[in-house]
Design an enzyme around this catalytic site. Structure first.
Site, PDB file in Angstrom:
ATOM      1  N   ARG A  86       0.684  -1.200  -0.071  1.00 48.28           N
ATOM      2  CA  ARG A  86       0.083  -0.051   0.011  1.00 48.28           C
ATOM      3  C   ARG A  86       0.775   1.093  -0.339  1.00 48.28           C
ATOM      4  NH1 ARG A  86      -4.900   1.813   2.616  1.00 48.28           N
ATOM      5  NH2 ARG A  86      -5.052   3.824   1.948  1.00 48.28           N
ATOM      6  N   ARG A  95      -5.690   1.986  -4.860  1.00 49.18           N
ATOM      7  CA  ARG A  95      -4.927   1.303  -3.823  1.00 49.18           C
ATOM      8  C   ARG A  95      -4.958  -0.102  -3.778  1.00 49.18           C
ATOM      9  NH1 ARG A  95      -7.637   3.985   0.171  1.00 49.18           N
ATOM     10  NH2 ARG A  95      -7.332   5.751  -0.649  1.00 49.18           N
ATOM     11  N   ASP A  98      -6.892  -1.887   0.936  1.00 53.03           N
ATOM     12  CA  ASP A  98      -7.547  -0.985   2.096  1.00 53.03           C
ATOM     13  C   ASP A  98      -8.391  -1.859   2.968  1.00 53.03           C
ATOM     14  OD1 ASP A  98      -8.001   1.741   3.069  1.00 53.03           O
ATOM     15  OD2 ASP A  98      -9.506   1.904   1.642  1.00 53.03           O
ATOM     16  N   ASP A 100     -10.355  -1.433   6.397  1.00 52.03           N
ATOM     17  CA  ASP A 100     -10.929  -0.368   7.140  1.00 52.03           C
ATOM     18  C   ASP A 100     -11.557  -1.060   8.451  1.00 52.03           C
ATOM     19  OD1 ASP A 100     -10.300   1.827   5.798  1.00 52.03           O
ATOM     20  OD2 ASP A 100     -12.097   1.731   4.422  1.00 52.03           O
TER      21      ASP A 100
HETATM   22  N1  ROI Z   1     -14.356   2.931  -4.054  1.00 49.95           N
HETATM   23  C1  ROI Z   1     -14.957   1.725  -3.940  1.00 49.95           C
HETATM   24  N2  ROI Z   1     -15.801   1.332  -4.902  1.00 49.95           N
HETATM   25  N3  ROI Z   1     -14.469   0.785  -3.267  1.00 49.95           N
HETATM   26  C2  ROI Z   1     -13.454   1.029  -2.297  1.00 49.95           C
HETATM   27  O1  ROI Z   1     -13.350   0.216  -1.239  1.00 49.95           O
HETATM   28  C3  ROI Z   1     -13.196   2.636  -2.167  1.00 49.95           C
HETATM   29  N4  ROI Z   1     -12.465   2.754  -1.090  1.00 49.95           N
HETATM   30  C4  ROI Z   1     -11.558   3.953  -0.972  1.00 49.95           C
HETATM   31  C5  ROI Z   1     -12.131   5.100  -1.808  1.00 49.95           C
HETATM   32  C6  ROI Z   1     -10.889   5.650  -2.746  1.00 49.95           C
HETATM   33  C7  ROI Z   1     -12.945   6.318  -1.256  1.00 49.95           C
HETATM   34  N5  ROI Z   1     -13.156   4.620  -3.056  1.00 49.95           N
HETATM   35  C8  ROI Z   1     -13.438   3.271  -2.841  1.00 49.95           C
HETATM   36  O2  ROI Z   1     -10.936   4.302  -0.070  1.00 49.95           O
END
Ligand code: ROI
Length: 170
Positions: A86, A95, A98, A100
């Site tokens: 990352r 990315r 991610d 979260d």
């Molecule tokens: N958009 C989608 N569709 N899925 C994601 O996991 C995602 N994650 C993000 C941002 C860049 C805001 N957009 C995303 O962090």
């Protein structure tokens, strides 16, 4: 006996073979210390929210039972993100991975490193639908129900994808 708490984690990737990124992240999450019983949602494809012309994302969510506290768990998630290459450059840019921390038991935290529940959860179909796969009866710490949030959220740009690991066939 230390107590286990239930945590929900969102996964997303849109670079460097997203399916493989999600698969290896799941493997790393299964190996987390003091953490058991990983369940994964269905996998979704989703149109990118963010600047520029980004590829679609692969999104999923997991539930785990953990003895790590929320900050220890966040640190573990960042370690996995970094191990999978990352790069933190453009805000809301594409990315490789991610992770979260969406919810941790019924905790509400508002510090600079960590906000719980994750503040974007309630607006994002690619988070709400995977959570619904894991627990349709989920209630947020403020009393909001997942059912209501899903009713208010458009499904635009979200589609379910196959989560079988095709790279093992051939
Ligand atoms: N958009 C989608 N569709 N899925 C994601 O996991 C995602 N994650 C993000 C941002 C860049 C805001 N957009 C995303 O962090």
């Amino acid at each position: 006996m230390a107590h286990y708490k239930t945590a929900y984690i969102g996964l997303g990737s849109n670079l460097n073979n997203p399916r493989e990124q999600i698969n290896s992240a799941l493997q790393a999450l299964r190996n987390l210390p003091k953490t058991n019983d990983l369940c994964c949602s269905e996998w979704y494809g989703s149109k990118a929210i963010g600047p520029g012309d980004q590829p679609d994302y692969v999104n999923a969510a997991v539930a785990v039972n953990t003895q790590l506290d929320p900050f220890e768990l966040l640190y573990q998630l960042q370690t996995i993100e970094n191990a999978q290459g990352r790069q933190r450059s453009i805000r809301w840019g594409a990315r490789t991975l991610d992770l979260d921390l969406l919810l941790y038991d019924d905790q509400q935290i508002n510090s600079t490193e960590l906000q719980l529940p994750h503040p974007e959860t309630i607006n994002r179909n690619f988070v709400l639908y995977p959570l619904n796969d894991l627990n349709a009866d989920l209630v947020f710490p403020n009393g909001q129900t997942l059912r209501t949030l899903i009713k208010q959220c458009s499904i635009t740009g979200l589609y379910q994808i196959d989560n079988t690991n095709n790279s093992l066939i051939e």
